[in-house]
Design an enzyme around this catalytic site. Structure first.
Site, PDB file in Angstrom:
ATOM      1  N   ILE A 138       0.864  -1.173   0.000  1.00 51.53           N
ATOM      2  CA  ILE A 138       0.000   0.000   0.000  1.00 51.53           C
ATOM      3  C   ILE A 138       0.905   1.228   0.000  1.00 51.53           C
ATOM      4  O   ILE A 138       2.083   1.145   0.362  1.00 51.53           O
ATOM      5  CB  ILE A 138      -0.967   0.029   1.203  1.00 51.53           C
ATOM      6  CG1 ILE A 138      -0.222  -0.123   2.533  1.00 51.53           C
ATOM      7  CG2 ILE A 138      -2.034  -1.042   1.061  1.00 51.53           C
ATOM      8  CD1 ILE A 138      -1.125  -0.085   3.755  1.00 51.53           C
ATOM      9  N   ASP A 139       0.373   2.366  -0.419  1.00 46.14           N
ATOM     10  CA  ASP A 139       1.181   3.570  -0.573  1.00 46.14           C
ATOM     11  C   ASP A 139       1.744   4.062   0.756  1.00 46.14           C
ATOM     12  O   ASP A 139       1.200   3.766   1.825  1.00 46.14           O
ATOM     13  CB  ASP A 139       0.340   4.692  -1.201  1.00 46.14           C
ATOM     14  CG  ASP A 139      -0.186   4.323  -2.581  1.00 46.14           C
ATOM     15  OD1 ASP A 139       0.482   3.531  -3.265  1.00 46.14           O
ATOM     16  OD2 ASP A 139      -1.254   4.832  -2.960  1.00 46.14           O
ATOM     17  N   ARG A 140       2.796   4.858   0.666  1.00 45.15           N
ATOM     18  CA  ARG A 140       3.465   5.387   1.859  1.00 45.15           C
ATOM     19  C   ARG A 140       2.491   6.098   2.808  1.00 45.15           C
ATOM     20  O   ARG A 140       2.553   5.910   4.025  1.00 45.15           O
ATOM     21  CB  ARG A 140       4.566   6.368   1.436  1.00 45.15           C
ATOM     22  CG  ARG A 140       5.319   6.988   2.608  1.00 45.15           C
ATOM     23  CD  ARG A 140       6.360   7.975   2.138  1.00 45.15           C
ATOM     24  NE  ARG A 140       5.728   9.115   1.467  1.00 45.15           N
ATOM     25  CZ  ARG A 140       6.403  10.117   0.900  1.00 45.15           C
ATOM     26  NH1 ARG A 140       7.717  10.084   0.890  1.00 45.15           N
ATOM     27  NH2 ARG A 140       5.771  11.106   0.316  1.00 45.15           N
ATOM     28  N   ARG A 239      -7.472   5.932  -5.580  1.00 50.53           N
ATOM     29  CA  ARG A 239      -7.171   7.352  -5.792  1.00 50.53           C
ATOM     30  C   ARG A 239      -7.509   7.786  -7.215  1.00 50.53           C
ATOM     31  O   ARG A 239      -8.109   8.847  -7.434  1.00 50.53           O
ATOM     32  CB  ARG A 239      -5.695   7.610  -5.466  1.00 50.53           C
ATOM     33  CG  ARG A 239      -5.341   7.304  -4.019  1.00 50.53           C
ATOM     34  CD  ARG A 239      -3.837   7.226  -3.789  1.00 50.53           C
ATOM     35  NE  ARG A 239      -3.190   8.518  -3.978  1.00 50.53           N
ATOM     36  CZ  ARG A 239      -1.879   8.693  -3.960  1.00 50.53           C
ATOM     37  NH1 ARG A 239      -1.069   7.646  -3.779  1.00 50.53           N
ATOM     38  NH2 ARG A 239      -1.367   9.891  -4.129  1.00 50.53           N
TER      39      ARG A 239
END
Length: 302
Positions: A138-140, A239
């Protein structure tokens, strides 16, 4: 050394060799696959081929996946929020701002550094030296539940479930604007933005199939609190999809870029629930990560 063997059927032909391998073995990075092809670890009909080779019906693929080398990445004693752990898998609640695996500019302080210390060498090696135990990411700036695989058998099992889109993944998000319908689905392919290769976008030409279901949990004056359920797991899928329908995520400076008075560090997105068939027991396991404090506080303010 693990061996992967496959025969190309109808409808699977005329695709680049490296791209096809990446689609059927998603836990291996494209660059890692290309290195393996260059080192003659992969054969088509008994002969080595270039990464750009176009597959044909009845081609036989034999891929000798090299043993994972010992990681050069340093184990670091970084506290982890453990949601579940057994001999096969570790599920953690990733905090905001933590990068999942080492990359240029982020060789320490990552989740991999932390799990290497926590698991003390008991991690799957299929992902290569930079991604031990990592089967998805998953993204930062996205928080929430993430699976770490402790052995190759668990890694292969979870990778197969990811490929079949059978893993349950439910996210919580706050988006700009008021969504009028109580629920909906965004079915639009996601791929590299042709105008900016660092971003993803709805891409009808080169994108991969992507489906996001959303449900409204609460409406505010200028925002909507939603739950998203993923059928697929493309990079930045939620997103991109929510931006594509005019409701970018609050705090998303890459895809939203809308001004807000709230001091946020990246998108308001939380990987709340993950569920899968356990690689050893064969039973369905579901784990939920509680909302982080900043998210709860923001909901209270709204």
């Amino acid at each position: 050394m693990e061996q992967f063997t496959y025969q190309i059927g109808l409808g699977e032909d005329d695709e680049r060799l490296d791209k096809w391998i990446s689609s059927v073995l998603p836990h291996l990075s494209r660059s890692y696959i290309q290195k393996c092809i260059k080192s003659d670890a992969l054969f088509v009909n008994g002969k080595p081929q270039k990464a750009s080779y176009r597959l044909r019906v009845d081609d036989e693929i034999v891929f000798h996946i090299p043993e994972a080398a010992e990681p050069d990445i340093t184990a670091e004693n970084i506290p982890l929020s453990v949601l579940y752990e057994d001999a096969d898998v570790l599920i953690v609640n990733k905090p905001k701002g933590m990068v999942v695996h080492p990359a240029p500019g982020h060789y320490s302080g990552t989740l991999v550094n932390a799990v290497m210390f926590h698991c003390k060498g008991q991690l799957s090696g299929i992902g290569g030296v930079m991604r031990p135990g990592i089967v998805h990411r998953i993204d930062r700036d996205t928080t929430g539940s993430l699976i770490i695989c402790k052995n190759d058998q668990a890694h292969n099992c979870l990778a197969a479930q990811l490929k079949e889109h059978s893993i349950t993944r439910r996210y919580r998000a706050i988006v700009h604007g008021v969504i009028r319908s109580d629920q909906g689905t965004v079915d639009a392919p996601v791929g590299r933005d042709p105008k900016d290769r660092k971003r993803m976008a709805v891409n009808e030409i080169n994108g991969k199939s992507a489906v996001t279901h959303y449900e409204v949990l609460q409406r505010f004056q200028d925002y909507t609190y939603i739950e998203c359920r993923l059928e697929t797991g493309r990079t930045h899928q939620i997103r991109v999809h929510m931006t594509s329908i005019g409701h970018p995520l609050l705090g998303d400076e890459v895809y939203g870029n809308r001004k807000t008075s709230y001091h946020l560090e990246g998108q308001t997105l939380h990987a709340m629930t993950i569920g899968f068939v356990h690689p050893s027991t064969g039973e369905y396991l579901e784990v939920t990560a509680p909302l982080p404090e900043y998210f709860e506080h923001l909901l209270h303010i709204l």
